[in-house]
Scaffold this motif. Structure first.
Motif, PDB file in Angstrom:
ATOM      1  N   GLY A   1       0.810  -1.206   0.000  1.00 20.13           N
ATOM      2  CA  GLY A   1       0.000   0.000   0.000  1.00 20.13           C
ATOM      3  C   GLY A   1       0.844   1.257   0.000  1.00 20.13           C
ATOM      4  N   SER A   2       0.161   2.405  -0.042  1.00 21.37           N
ATOM      5  CA  SER A   2       0.863   3.687  -0.037  1.00 21.37           C
ATOM      6  C   SER A   2       1.581   3.938   1.277  1.00 21.37           C
ATOM      7  N   CYS A   3       1.209   3.210   2.328  1.00 22.97           N
ATOM      8  CA  CYS A   3       1.869   3.351   3.629  1.00 22.97           C
ATOM      9  C   CYS A   3       3.194   2.602   3.677  1.00 22.97           C
ATOM     10  N   GLY A   4       3.483   1.788   2.648  1.00 24.33           N
ATOM     11  CA  GLY A   4       4.723   1.028   2.627  1.00 24.33           C
ATOM     12  C   GLY A   4       4.615  -0.353   3.234  1.00 24.33           C
ATOM     13  N   ARG A   5       3.421  -0.724   3.689  1.00 27.85           N
ATOM     14  CA  ARG A   5       3.237  -2.038   4.298  1.00 27.85           C
ATOM     15  C   ARG A   5       2.354  -2.902   3.405  1.00 27.85           C
ATOM     16  N   GLU A   6       2.307  -4.188   3.720  1.00 25.91           N
ATOM     17  CA  GLU A   6       1.459  -5.093   2.945  1.00 25.91           C
ATOM     18  C   GLU A   6       0.000  -4.703   3.105  1.00 25.91           C
ATOM     19  N   LEU A   7      -0.776  -4.891   2.052  1.00 22.51           N
ATOM     20  CA  LEU A   7      -2.177  -4.515   2.073  1.00 22.51           C
ATOM     21  C   LEU A   7      -2.902  -5.212   3.221  1.00 22.51           C
ATOM     22  N   CYS A   8      -3.758  -4.467   3.891  1.00 23.89           N
ATOM     23  CA  CYS A   8      -4.508  -5.026   5.025  1.00 23.89           C
ATOM     24  C   CYS A   8      -5.391  -6.186   4.590  1.00 23.89           C
ATOM     25  N   CYS A   9      -6.005  -6.052   3.402  1.00 25.01           N
ATOM     26  CA  CYS A   9      -6.939  -7.080   2.951  1.00 25.01           C
ATOM     27  C   CYS A   9      -6.246  -8.391   2.659  1.00 25.01           C
ATOM     28  N   SER A  10      -4.966  -8.360   2.338  1.00 27.54           N
ATOM     29  CA  SER A  10      -4.232  -9.584   2.014  1.00 27.54           C
ATOM     30  C   SER A  10      -3.357 -10.069   3.164  1.00 27.54           C
ATOM     31  N   SER A  11      -3.387  -9.382   4.304  1.00 23.51           N
ATOM     32  CA  SER A  11      -2.536  -9.784   5.420  1.00 23.51           C
ATOM     33  C   SER A  11      -3.336 -10.188   6.650  1.00 23.51           C
ATOM     34  N   TRP A  12      -4.216  -9.313   7.148  1.00 32.62           N
ATOM     35  CA  TRP A  12      -4.879  -9.645   8.419  1.00 32.62           C
ATOM     36  C   TRP A  12      -6.392  -9.452   8.414  1.00 32.62           C
ATOM     37  N   MET A  13      -6.946  -8.679   7.491  1.00 30.64           N
ATOM     38  CA  MET A  13      -8.380  -8.440   7.495  1.00 30.64           C
ATOM     39  C   MET A  13      -9.148  -9.707   7.140  1.00 30.64           C
ATOM     40  N   GLN A  14     -10.257  -9.933   7.839  1.00 31.27           N
ATOM     41  CA  GLN A  14     -11.092 -11.100   7.586  1.00 31.27           C
ATOM     42  C   GLN A  14     -12.375 -10.745   6.841  1.00 31.27           C
ATOM     43  N   LYS A  15     -12.913  -9.545   7.082  1.00 33.60           N
ATOM     44  CA  LYS A  15     -14.149  -9.119   6.439  1.00 33.60           C
ATOM     45  C   LYS A  15     -13.994  -7.695   5.935  1.00 33.60           C
ATOM     46  N   PHE A  16     -14.646  -7.409   4.827  1.00 33.60           N
ATOM     47  CA  PHE A  16     -14.631  -6.067   4.266  1.00 33.60           C
ATOM     48  C   PHE A  16     -15.797  -5.263   4.847  1.00 33.60           C
ATOM     49  N   LYS A  17     -15.472  -4.131   5.434  1.00 39.54           N
ATOM     50  CA  LYS A  17     -16.505  -3.247   5.953  1.00 39.54           C
ATOM     51  C   LYS A  17     -16.755  -2.128   4.945  1.00 39.54           C
ATOM     52  N   PRO A  18     -18.002  -1.689   4.813  1.00 41.73           N
ATOM     53  CA  PRO A  18     -18.297  -0.626   3.836  1.00 41.73           C
ATOM     54  C   PRO A  18     -17.592   0.675   4.191  1.00 41.73           C
ATOM     55  N   VAL A  19     -17.089   1.354   3.183  1.00 46.28           N
ATOM     56  CA  VAL A  19     -16.401   2.639   3.347  1.00 46.28           C
ATOM     57  C   VAL A  19     -17.067   3.649   2.415  1.00 46.28           C
ATOM     58  N   ASN A  20     -17.367   4.837   2.909  1.00 45.91           N
ATOM     59  CA  ASN A  20     -17.966   5.875   2.070  1.00 45.91           C
ATOM     60  C   ASN A  20     -17.180   7.168   2.202  1.00 45.91           C
ATOM     61  N   THR A  21     -17.530   8.135   1.381  1.00 42.52           N
ATOM     62  CA  THR A  21     -16.780   9.395   1.353  1.00 42.52           C
ATOM     63  C   THR A  21     -16.967  10.211   2.623  1.00 42.52           C
ATOM     64  N   HIS A  22     -18.018   9.943   3.402  1.00 45.55           N
ATOM     65  CA  HIS A  22     -18.201  10.672   4.659  1.00 45.55           C
ATOM     66  C   HIS A  22     -17.040  10.411   5.621  1.00 45.55           C
ATOM     67  N   ALA A  23     -16.439   9.217   5.531  1.00 45.01           N
ATOM     68  CA  ALA A  23     -15.287   8.925   6.386  1.00 45.01           C
ATOM     69  C   ALA A  23     -14.133   9.859   6.076  1.00 45.01           C
ATOM     70  N   ALA A  24     -13.915  10.172   4.798  1.00 51.00           N
ATOM     71  CA  ALA A  24     -12.850  11.106   4.423  1.00 51.00           C
ATOM     72  C   ALA A  24     -13.208  12.540   4.789  1.00 51.00           C
ATOM     73  N   LYS A  25     -14.459  12.915   4.607  1.00 53.57           N
ATOM     74  CA  LYS A  25     -14.874  14.280   4.930  1.00 53.57           C
ATOM     75  C   LYS A  25     -14.767  14.550   6.428  1.00 53.57           C
ATOM     76  N   ASN A  26     -15.176  13.606   7.246  1.00 50.20           N
ATOM     77  CA  ASN A  26     -15.125  13.802   8.695  1.00 50.20           C
ATOM     78  C   ASN A  26     -13.695  13.887   9.212  1.00 50.20           C
ATOM     79  N   GLN A  27     -12.738  13.385   8.466  1.00 49.21           N
ATOM     80  CA  GLN A  27     -11.333  13.452   8.869  1.00 49.21           C
ATOM     81  C   GLN A  27     -10.584  14.574   8.151  1.00 49.21           C
ATOM     82  N   ASN A  28     -11.340  15.448   7.456  1.00 53.54           N
ATOM     83  CA  ASN A  28     -10.754  16.595   6.746  1.00 53.54           C
ATOM     84  C   ASN A  28      -9.700  16.170   5.732  1.00 53.54           C
TER      85      ASN A  28
END
Length: 330
Positions: free
Chosen positions: A199-226
């Motif tokens: 990934g852009s963070c320099g580490r292995e992708l979360c989805c291919s390393s430790w994540m078990q389920k995909f949670k929905p992500v929307n643009t409000h998450a980016a807006k709330n974090q400026n």
């Protein structure tokens, strides 16, 4: 069965790159319920290729530890995987059921060699399936293939934008491999999880390393974090919004409750202004005035002013736009 850097006595199963030592990212879960205290139990979690996991019953009381390769019962055959977790924690995480498939035996050396031979044979299967799909002019992309341990089934994973007629392709693959053919359509995120990457963070992708389920992500998450709504910044390798946008969202939502809302009006010593930006780390609020000037104010100075804001025009407008028969002025 462990790599040279493993200090857990070969219990992480990282010989295939799927282990849990410091040098190889893992999809494993830390077993915080040791068997020495809560009992070993008879349920075991087994992982296969592509982060696929399933729960099995150790009906024969075999001496199994985390990282061991085992041969298990599968649909119309047998399969081979490695143990990721065993004991009380498996029972707590698994669904309440009584018909779990059973573990047949601990894998021998010949079983492991056959398992590795299947992994190598999958590379040729992918090339042949891609060539066949291209020859048949099918608008699809074959991502991965997986042989069952006893070779009674081979599964192909593909992506496609539209519905694809797979009848001719299945017949072509069946003539080539002489076994049962399964074609499974996956989405972009599942494709990236199977392929892996950095990934852009320099580490292995979360989805291919430790994540078990995909949670929905929307643009409000980016807006709330400026965060800037730049697709190059907030999208991952799969072309979808990054899963990590959800990691700190709860902290931001909790901190933003102390701040005034964006576009709300404040009456300060310099006049009536509009909140344009907040910084939850420095506890600052940026206010813009009608003349175009900006002012950075501390949160402690802003909080008493939020109670004095008069927003009657907007309130009246909301009541006029309310549902018919309720809060609507005639």
């Amino acid at each position: 069965m462990a790599c040279g850097t493993c200090t857990s006595g070969g219990g992480c199963g990282c010989s295939t790159g799927d282990g849990g030592c410091a040098t190889c990212p893992s999809v494993q879960v830390h077993d915080w319920l040791p068997a020495s205290i809560y009992g070993a139990g008879d349920l075991v979690e087994v992982a296969f290729k592509g982060r696929r996991k399933a729960t099995y019953r150790n009906a024969r009381s075999l001496p199994i530890t985390t990282g061991d390769y085992v041969v298990v019962a599968a649909d119309s055959g047998i399969d081979c995987g490695y143990v990721t977790m065993a004991g009380e924690l498996v029972r707590l995480r698994s669904k309440k059921a009584t018909n779990y498939p059973v573990i047949l035996r601990v894998a021998h050396l010949k079983d492991i060699e056959r398992h590795e031979a299947n992994r190598k044979a999958e590379e040729e299967a992918i090339r042949f399936s891609r060539h066949s799909a291209k020859r048949l002019k099918l608008k699809m992309k074959v991502v991965d293939a997986e042989w069952q341990f006893d070779r009674k089934r081979i599964s192909f994973f593909f992506t496609a934008e539209k519905r694809v007629e797979l009848g001719q392709l299945v017949r072509t693959l069946a003539r080539r491999f002489h076994t049962r053919i399964d074609l499974k359509r996956i989405n972009d995120r599942e494709e990236t999880a199977r392929i892996g990457g950095i990934g852009s963070c320099g580490r292995e992708l979360c989805c291919s390393s430790w994540m078990q389920k995909f949670k929905p992500v929307n643009t409000h998450a980016a807006k709330n974090q400026n965060l800037p709504l730049n697709p190059a910044r907030i999208t991952g390798k799969c072309g979808r919004l990054k899963c990590c946008l959800n990691y700190e969202l709860e902290h931001y939502m909790s901190a933003l409750k102390k701040f005034p809302r964006i576009s709300s009006r404040l009456k300060t010593e310099n006049g009536l202004g509009t909140v344009q930006k907040v910084d939850i780390f420095k506890n600052l609020v940026w206010v813009q005035y009608p003349d175009g000037n900006w002012e950075a104010m501390a949160l402690k100075a802003v909080q008493p002013l939020t109670k004095k804001v008069a927003d009657r025009p907007r309130k009246a407008q909301r009541m006029r736009k309310g549902p018919r028969g309720k809060n609507r002025k005639k």
